[in-house]
Design a protein around this motif. Structure first.
Motif, PDB file in Angstrom:
ATOM      1  N   GLN A  16       0.868  -1.196   0.000  1.00  0.00           N
ATOM      2  CA  GLN A  16       0.000   0.000   0.000  1.00  0.00           C
ATOM      3  C   GLN A  16       0.893   1.231   0.000  1.00  0.00           C
ATOM      4  OE1 GLN A  16      -0.940   2.583   2.247  1.00  0.00           O
ATOM      5  NE2 GLN A  16       0.334   2.043   4.008  1.00  0.00           N
ATOM      6  N   ILE A  17       0.452   2.241  -0.738  1.00  0.00           N
ATOM      7  CA  ILE A  17       1.182   3.509  -0.794  1.00  0.00           C
ATOM      8  C   ILE A  17       0.224   4.635  -0.445  1.00  0.00           C
ATOM      9  CG2 ILE A  17       2.362   5.160  -2.312  1.00  0.00           C
ATOM     10  CD1 ILE A  17       3.426   2.881  -3.940  1.00  0.00           C
ATOM     11  N   ASP A  18       0.566   5.441   0.522  1.00  0.00           N
ATOM     12  CA  ASP A  18      -0.259   6.590   0.936  1.00  0.00           C
ATOM     13  C   ASP A  18      -1.729   6.197   1.110  1.00  0.00           C
ATOM     14  OD1 ASP A  18       2.021   8.187   0.862  1.00  0.00           O
ATOM     15  OD2 ASP A  18       1.680   8.875  -1.190  1.00  0.00           O
ATOM     16  N   GLY A  19      -1.947   5.003   1.664  1.00  0.00           N
ATOM     17  CA  GLY A  19      -3.314   4.563   1.974  1.00  0.00           C
ATOM     18  C   GLY A  19      -4.047   3.872   0.848  1.00  0.00           C
ATOM     19  N   GLU A  20      -3.407   3.721  -0.310  1.00  0.00           N
ATOM     20  CA  GLU A  20      -4.075   3.061  -1.442  1.00  0.00           C
ATOM     21  C   GLU A  20      -3.346   1.757  -1.763  1.00  0.00           C
ATOM     22  OE1 GLU A  20      -6.856   4.670  -3.134  1.00  0.00           O
ATOM     23  OE2 GLU A  20      -6.666   5.963  -1.374  1.00  0.00           O
ATOM     24  N   ILE A  21      -4.129   0.669  -1.966  1.00  0.00           N
ATOM     25  CA  ILE A  21      -3.525  -0.617  -2.312  1.00  0.00           C
ATOM     26  C   ILE A  21      -3.046  -0.588  -3.768  1.00  0.00           C
ATOM     27  CG2 ILE A  21      -4.077  -3.062  -2.723  1.00  0.00           C
ATOM     28  CD1 ILE A  21      -3.721  -2.333   0.215  1.00  0.00           C
ATOM     29  N   ILE A  22      -1.817  -1.052  -4.005  1.00  0.00           N
ATOM     30  CA  ILE A  22      -1.279  -1.044  -5.374  1.00  0.00           C
ATOM     31  C   ILE A  22      -1.384  -2.440  -5.999  1.00  0.00           C
ATOM     32  CG2 ILE A  22       0.701  -0.447  -6.842  1.00  0.00           C
ATOM     33  CD1 ILE A  22      -0.440   1.920  -5.203  1.00  0.00           C
ATOM     34  N   ASP A  23      -0.699  -3.420  -5.409  1.00  0.00           N
ATOM     35  CA  ASP A  23      -0.704  -4.777  -5.980  1.00  0.00           C
ATOM     36  C   ASP A  23       0.165  -5.668  -5.093  1.00  0.00           C
ATOM     37  OD1 ASP A  23      -1.176  -6.839  -7.720  1.00  0.00           O
ATOM     38  OD2 ASP A  23      -0.504  -5.780  -9.511  1.00  0.00           O
ATOM     39  N   GLN A  24       0.327  -6.931  -5.524  1.00  0.00           N
ATOM     40  CA  GLN A  24       1.266  -7.828  -4.848  1.00  0.00           C
ATOM     41  C   GLN A  24       2.618  -7.705  -5.540  1.00  0.00           C
ATOM     42  OE1 GLN A  24       0.550 -10.988  -2.928  1.00  0.00           O
ATOM     43  NE2 GLN A  24      -1.681 -11.024  -2.933  1.00  0.00           N
ATOM     44  N   PHE A  25       3.683  -7.728  -4.775  1.00  0.00           N
ATOM     45  CA  PHE A  25       5.020  -7.632  -5.366  1.00  0.00           C
ATOM     46  C   PHE A  25       5.969  -8.620  -4.683  1.00  0.00           C
ATOM     47  CE2 PHE A  25       3.171  -3.489  -6.132  1.00  0.00           C
ATOM     48  CZ  PHE A  25       3.545  -3.222  -7.437  1.00  0.00           C
ATOM     49  N   ASP A  26       6.933  -9.133  -5.454  1.00  0.00           N
ATOM     50  CA  ASP A  26       7.997  -9.896  -4.792  1.00  0.00           C
ATOM     51  C   ASP A  26       9.345  -9.177  -4.897  1.00  0.00           C
ATOM     52  OD1 ASP A  26       8.564 -10.367  -7.413  1.00  0.00           O
ATOM     53  OD2 ASP A  26       8.260 -12.548  -7.329  1.00  0.00           O
ATOM     54  N   LYS A  27       9.348  -8.045  -5.581  1.00  0.00           N
ATOM     55  CA  LYS A  27      10.568  -7.249  -5.705  1.00  0.00           C
ATOM     56  C   LYS A  27      10.185  -5.776  -5.735  1.00  0.00           C
ATOM     57  CE  LYS A  27      13.929  -9.353  -8.489  1.00  0.00           C
ATOM     58  NZ  LYS A  27      14.422  -9.557  -9.847  1.00  0.00           N
ATOM     59  N   ILE A  28      10.857  -4.962  -4.944  1.00  0.00           N
ATOM     60  CA  ILE A  28      10.574  -3.520  -5.007  1.00  0.00           C
ATOM     61  C   ILE A  28      11.888  -2.748  -5.016  1.00  0.00           C
ATOM     62  CG2 ILE A  28       9.449  -1.547  -3.895  1.00  0.00           C
ATOM     63  CD1 ILE A  28       7.500  -3.482  -2.627  1.00  0.00           C
TER      64      ILE A  28
END
Ligand SMILES: Nc1ncnc2c1ncn2[C@@H]1O[C@H](COP(=O)(O)OP(=O)(O)OP(=O)(O)O)[C@@H](O)[C@H]1O
Length: 289
Positions: free
Chosen positions: A264-276
Motif C-alpha cells: 500500500q502507498i499513501d493509503g491506497e492498495i497497489i498490488d502484490q510484489f515480490d521485488k521492489i
C-alpha cells in the motif's frame, strides 16, 4: 491561471459544500483566475493533467485525504506548481507530518496569501509508483486491503479488520539490499517511509525528513506490533515507544520478498510484489508554507 482547486467530494465522508462556498467567494473577491475541479474517481489524473498543462496554474490547492494528493503527484512533479494541501480525509498522515492544525478555511486563506514554499522529496517504487508519505508491505497493507474490499466503512469496520489481522499476524521473509549493506530479515510489516508518522499520529521512525534525499525502511516484528497499538495512546512519547523498531536509512534499495506481498502507498492498495526497487526523487514538489 492563478489557482486550480482540486476537491475530493467523498474523502473522509466530510461535507465540503461550506468550504467550497467560502473558497469561491474569496477567490472572486480577490479577482483570481481560478478553476474548481471535483474528483470523480474516474480519469481524474487525465483531466487534471490536461488542466495543468493547458492553464499552468501558479498554485494548485488539493482538498482530500493523502490518497487524493497521491493521485496527482506525477503531474505536480513535472509542472512545478506551488501546492497547498488541505486535509479532509479519514486518515491524514500528511497533515500530521506538516503539522497542519489550522481549519480548512484558514489554510486556504494562508495558501492564497503566501508565496513561500518548502521542497519535498518523492520516492519512486519500481520506476513507476510515486510515494509521498508512507507505504508498507504486510500487516497494515492487508488491513487496508480488507477494509477497502468491505462494503461497510467506518471505525467499527476498521476495528473488525484490525483485530482479524492482529490475531492472525503472519511473518514474512525478505532481503533488503542498500548501497551499503544487505540485510536478511523477517517481520510482520515492512514500512517504506518518506515521512515519519501514520495518520493517527503514530510515529514509525524518528529520523526521517521529507527533504533529506533519503528514506527509511522500518521492520516491525510480531512482538513490536503491539507497541504500534500502544503508541496510539501515547503519540507524544515518540522516542520511548518506537525504540524497538529496526530502521534502515538509504538513498536507494531493493527489497526481495520470498513470497509476493501486498503493497500500500499513501493509503491506497497497489498490488502484490515480490521485488521492489526504491529510489529518491530529491525535492520533487513545492509545498506552500
Ligand atoms: N467522486 C468520487 N467518488 C468515489 N471515489 C472517489 C471520488 N473522488 C476520488 N475518489 C477516490 O478517493 C480515493 C482517495 O481518497 P482519500 O484517501 O484522499 O480519502 P480518504 O477519505 O482518506 O480515503 P479512505 O477513506 O479510503 O482512507 C482515491 O482512491 C480516488 O479514486
Amino acid at each position: 491561471m492563478d489557482v486550480l482547486l482540486i476537491v475530493n467530494p467523498i474523502s473522509g465522508d466530510k461535507n465540503k459544500s461550506n468550504f467550497l462556498k467560502f473558497a469561491g467567494q474569496i477567490m472572486s473577491e480577490h479577482k483570481l483566475d481560478s478553476h474548481v475541479y471535483k474528483t470523480t474517481g474516474k480519469d481524474d489524473f487525465k483531466e487534471v493533467e490536461q488542466l495543468i498543462k493547458t492553464k499552468s496554474p501558479h498554485k494548485v490547492i488539493v482538498v482530500g485525504g493523502d490518497g487524493t494528493l497521491n493521485m496527482f503527484l506525477d503531474i505536480f512533479k513535472l509542472e512545478g506548481s506551488l501546492i497547498g494541501y488541505i486535509p479532509m480525509g479519514s486518515a491524514n498522515g500528511m497533515a500530521e507530518e506538516f503539522d497542519l492544525i489550522d481549519s480548512p478555511k484558514q489554510l486556504f486563506e494562508n495558501y492564497l496569501a503566501s508565496e513561500n514554499y518548502f521542497e519535498v522529496d518523492l520516492l519512486l517504487l519500481n520506476q513507476k509508483h510515486l510515494l509521498l508519505h508512507l507505504g508498507d508491505l504486510g500487516a497494515n497493507a492487508n488491513l487496508v486491503g480488507n477494509y477497502e474490499k468491505d462494503k461497510s466503512r467506518g471505525l467499527l469496520t476498521y476495528a473488525k479488520h484490525f483485530w482479524s489481522e492482529f490475531i492472525n499476524l503472519k511473518g514474512f521473509e525478505f532481503e533488503i539490499e542498500t548501497e551499503e549493506n544487505t540485510y536478511e530479515r523477517k517481520g510482520v510489516m515492512l514500512a517504506i517511509c518518506n515521512g515519519r508518522k501514520f495518520g493517527t499520529g503514530i510515529p514509525l521512525n524518528t529520523i526521517g525528513k521529507m527533504n533529506d534525499g533519503l528514506f527509511e525502511l522500518v521492520i516491525v516484528k510480531a512482538v513490536d506490533f503491539s507497541d504500534l497499538i500502544k503508541a496510539t495512546y501515547s503519540k507524544f512519547d515518540e522516542d520511548y515507544e518506537i525504540q524497538n523498531f529496526e530502521t534502515i536509512q538509504a538513498k536507494s534499495a531493493q527489497i526481495k520478498l520470498h513470497k509476493p506481498n501486498l503493497l500500500q502507498i499513501d493509503g491506497e492498495i497497489i498490488d502484490q510484489f515480490d521485488k521492489i526497487q526504491i529510489d529518491v526523487l530529491p525535492k520533487a514538489l513545492k509545498f506552500i508554507k
